[in-house]
Design an enzyme around this catalytic site. Structure first.
Site, PDB file in Angstrom:
ATOM      1  N   GLY A   1      24.526  92.846  64.938  1.00 43.51           N
ATOM      2  CA  GLY A   1      25.388  93.776  64.512  1.00 43.51           C
ATOM      3  C   GLY A   1      24.936  94.912  63.447  1.00 43.51           C
ATOM      4  N   SER A   2      25.726  95.765  63.182  1.00 36.62           N
ATOM      5  CA  SER A   2      25.179  96.915  62.393  1.00 36.62           C
ATOM      6  C   SER A   2      24.925  96.327  61.008  1.00 36.62           C
ATOM      7  CB  SER A   2      26.174  97.893  62.437  1.00 36.62           C
ATOM      8  OG  SER A   2      27.515  97.605  61.646  1.00 36.62           O
TER       9      SER A   2
ATOM     10  N   CYS B   1      23.834  93.292  60.363  1.00 44.88           N
ATOM     11  CA  CYS B   1      23.459  91.933  60.353  1.00 44.88           C
ATOM     12  C   CYS B   1      21.830  91.999  60.342  1.00 44.88           C
ATOM     13  CB  CYS B   1      23.623  91.180  61.620  1.00 44.88           C
ATOM     14  SG  CYS B   1      23.187  89.477  61.756  1.00 44.88           S
TER      15      CYS B   1
ATOM     16  N   GLY C   1      28.516  91.981  69.071  1.00 47.60           N
ATOM     17  CA  GLY C   1      27.503  92.804  68.356  1.00 47.60           C
ATOM     18  C   GLY C   1      26.768  93.825  68.959  1.00 47.60           C
ATOM     19  N   GLY C   2      26.318  94.796  68.323  1.00 51.86           N
ATOM     20  CA  GLY C   2      25.529  95.900  69.181  1.00 51.86           C
ATOM     21  C   GLY C   2      26.417  96.983  69.564  1.00 51.86           C
TER      22      GLY C   2
ATOM     23  N   ARG D   1      31.146  94.362  55.131  1.00 50.81           N
ATOM     24  CA  ARG D   1      29.931  93.867  54.826  1.00 50.81           C
ATOM     25  C   ARG D   1      29.985  92.694  56.008  1.00 50.81           C
ATOM     26  NH1 ARG D   1      32.781  91.034  49.747  1.00 50.81           N
ATOM     27  NH2 ARG D   1      34.123  89.435  50.901  1.00 50.81           N
TER      28      ARG D   1
ATOM     29  N   ARG E   1      28.389  79.261  57.607  1.00 55.72           N
ATOM     30  CA  ARG E   1      28.105  80.066  59.092  1.00 55.72           C
ATOM     31  C   ARG E   1      26.761  80.010  59.216  1.00 55.72           C
ATOM     32  NH1 ARG E   1      27.540  84.973  61.622  1.00 55.72           N
ATOM     33  NH2 ARG E   1      28.831  84.977  63.533  1.00 55.72           N
TER      34      ARG E   1
ATOM     35  N   GLU F   1      18.069 113.155  75.383  1.00 53.53           N
ATOM     36  CA  GLU F   1      18.795 114.020  76.269  1.00 53.53           C
ATOM     37  C   GLU F   1      20.402 113.546  76.492  1.00 53.53           C
ATOM     38  OE1 GLU F   1      17.307 115.831  80.232  1.00 53.53           O
ATOM     39  OE2 GLU F   1      18.014 113.885  80.572  1.00 53.53           O
TER      40      GLU F   1
END
Length: 549
Positions: free
Chosen positions: A363-364, A366, A400-401, A447, A464, A535
């Site tokens: 995740g961005s 994480c 995620g990702g 967050r 978690r 490209e």
């Protein structure tokens, strides 16, 4: 001419690109940016990937000339009869018309986001970084938002006061309330109180009993039990009333239908609904003993699916929780995870998981891979787990990702049945939090649930990451800000449309076909070098504006 002569050993069909199995056989960890899907054969025209809005059509009647004959009015919606079918399973028993899931993060999904996701064909998962009561209340808001027959409406007695009507309006957002002699469903209907009945009363009149101001039964339009939803909506349209009480032969209130539900059904034909015509909604919980009490409240509120929320789901705690849920609530669907390996997946599937959530550290917001040195690149994780779990009929949710709609298409092409999004949906109107400005840019806070901010808010976030009892908290996420994206009601139709066109370019008429092509080797991929990635993006311009929809 020699350049055009095939060698004796050449096949008649050109072997170009890599199958999914070949793409990942090297053992290198691949992200979504590391490969592309090669174009397939299109045997359906682009105008069959249509758009519609049915703001002016009955939800049961197809207009003459088809849905495409309708004029656009307001937000663009994807065509429900499109030749490209995006229906996909969330779990073994729950299917979505759009494979989009909002992440259970406290800056992404509460009731407003879950409602918007369900209306547009996806589903929202309510976060658990709050008390159990607050989370259950968010579920309740979603389940009450759009219903056919409201079987448990709020009901008042004749001696209730105007002040109590305003209190209900403040708490629930509506004021069209049936009045029965007992103040309950099943009591004899005596009237209906609406905001129009009390609009002009002064504050010193708020103690007035509602029987003095309500619309009496003699002036109401009612319908008998057994009426169909279609006939009930036609009565509402003709009578121009806001509410339609349903009564039995004794005049007792059985249920209620709201006029606003007619408009919602008409505007959102892809909406994800249960058998009671209520919007689908999920909720996240942990694996502690206290989460069993939380689960009970969520089930009572009407939750449709439970997500066991853990950064590393392959644990005895999660296995025990899956078994407990299946024994206590056998009909409740359970999404287990997170996992990134086949070994992790096997344990949770064996325990009874109805779907798997795949992703660890991608995740961005994480930083699990950076801090814990554990995880897996998301492309590899989705392919490996999906390839294994499909043998048991267990869907995979890629979590995620994802930072573009192209990533969504790639995740689904690698075997995922749905895509869970956090940063893609954060910053929208429906996400929790207030907007603020920085350097002239409109932003919202975003967050990770492993950030210190989130863990300090409530211990559910810390659990978690198995950190609730740690004296020193180790962050596995960061806090930041994200640019305003506007409303989900504009953003999700864009995602839907772009995904349809991605499937079309690959030559697939449905997500099921896309996955089938991948496993058969018909769908081809290619690795991308760093320069190929450059490209493939915007380049060689002095300046540009990137408007996606």
């Amino acid at each position: 001419m020699a350049d055009y002569i095939l060698s004796e050993n050449a096949a008649h069909g050109p072997d170009d690109g890599l199958s999914g199995a070949k793409l990942f056989e090297s053992g290198d960890g691949l992200t979504y940016n590391d490969f592309l899907i090669l174009p397939g054969f299109i045997n359906f025209t682009s105008d069959e990937v249509d758009w519609f809005t049915c703001f002016h059509a009955s939800p049961w009647t197809r207009p003459k000339g088809g849905w495409a004959s309708l004029k656009l009015n307001g937000a663009v919606k994807p065509h429900p009869d499109s030749v490209i079918d995006l229906t996909s399973n969330l779990t073994k028993r729950i299917a979505l018309k759009a494979p989009f899931v909002s992440s259970p993060m406290d800056t992404v999904t509460e009731a407003n986001m879950a409602i918007a996701m369900a209306l547009n064909g996806g589903i929202g998962i309510i976060h658990h970084n709050s008390t159990a009561e607050v989370q259950a209340r968010e579920i309740h808001k979603v389940k009450r938002y759009e219903q056919g027959f409201i079987t448990d409406p709020i009901v008042l007695r004749p001696d209730n006061t105007v002040a109590q009507v305003y209190e209900i309006k403040s708490k629930h957002g509506f004021a069209g309330i049936p009045v029965t002699d007992t103040g309950r469903v099943g009591g004899k209907l005596v009237g209906l109180v609406t905001l129009r009945d009390i609009d002009f009363l002064q504050k010193d009149q708020f103690d007035t009993p509602i029987q003095q101001v309500m619309t009496p039964l003699s002036q109401l339009t009612t319908a008998p039990t057994g009426i169909t939803l279609k006939d009930a909506y036609e009565i509402l349209q003709k009578s121009k009333k806001g509410k339609l009480p349903i009564v039995n032969e004794k005049g007792e209130l059985v249920s209620l239908i709201a006029r606003t539900d007619l408009k919602k059904s008409r505007d959102y034909p892809l909406a994800s609904k249960d058998s009671k015509k209520q919007l689908l909604c999920g909720a996240a919980i942990g694996t502690r003993e206290s989460d069993k009490e939380r689960l009970q409240l969520l089930v009572q509120a009407g939750v449709d699916v439970i997500v066991l929320d853990s950064s590393q789901g392959n644990s005895t705690f999660q296995i025990d929780m899956i078994k407990f849920i299946k024994q206590t609530y056998p009909e409740l669907q359970v999404i287990a995870g997170n996992v990134v390996t086949v070994a992790q997946a096997k344990n949770l599937i064996d325990a009874g998981a109805d779907a798997l959530r795949v992703g660890m550290g991608s995740g961005s917001i994480c930083i699990t891979q950076e801090v814990m040195a554990v995880g897996r690149p998301q492309g590899s994780a989705v392919y490996r787990v999906s390839e294994y779990s499909r043998r048991f009929g267990v869907p995979v949710i890629a979590d995620g990702g994802v930072s573009s709609v192209g990533h969504v298409t790639k995740a689904l092409a690698l075997g995922a049945s749905a895509v869970m999004m956090g940063s893609m949906l954060a910053g929208t109107t429906e996400s929790p939090g207030e907007y603020f400005f920085s350097d002239g840019v409109r932003l919202k806070k975003y967050r990770g649930m492993g950030s210190l901010d989130a863990m300090e808010k409530h211990d559910s976030s810390a659990s978690r990451y198995f950190s609730e009892n740690d004296r020193v908290k180790v962050a596995q996420g960061v806090s930041g800000a994200i640019v305003d994206k506007g409303s989900i009601h504009r953003f999700l139709p864009y995602l839907y449309a772009a995904l349809q066109h991605g499937c079309q370019d690959a030559g697939a008429k449905s997500l099921a076909m896309l996955r089938s092509m991948m496993y058969s080797g018909e769908l081809k991929f290619e690795r991308r070098s760093t320069s190929a990635q450059v490209e493939g993006g915007v380049h060689s311009l002095h300046s540009y504006e990137k408007r996606l929809f």
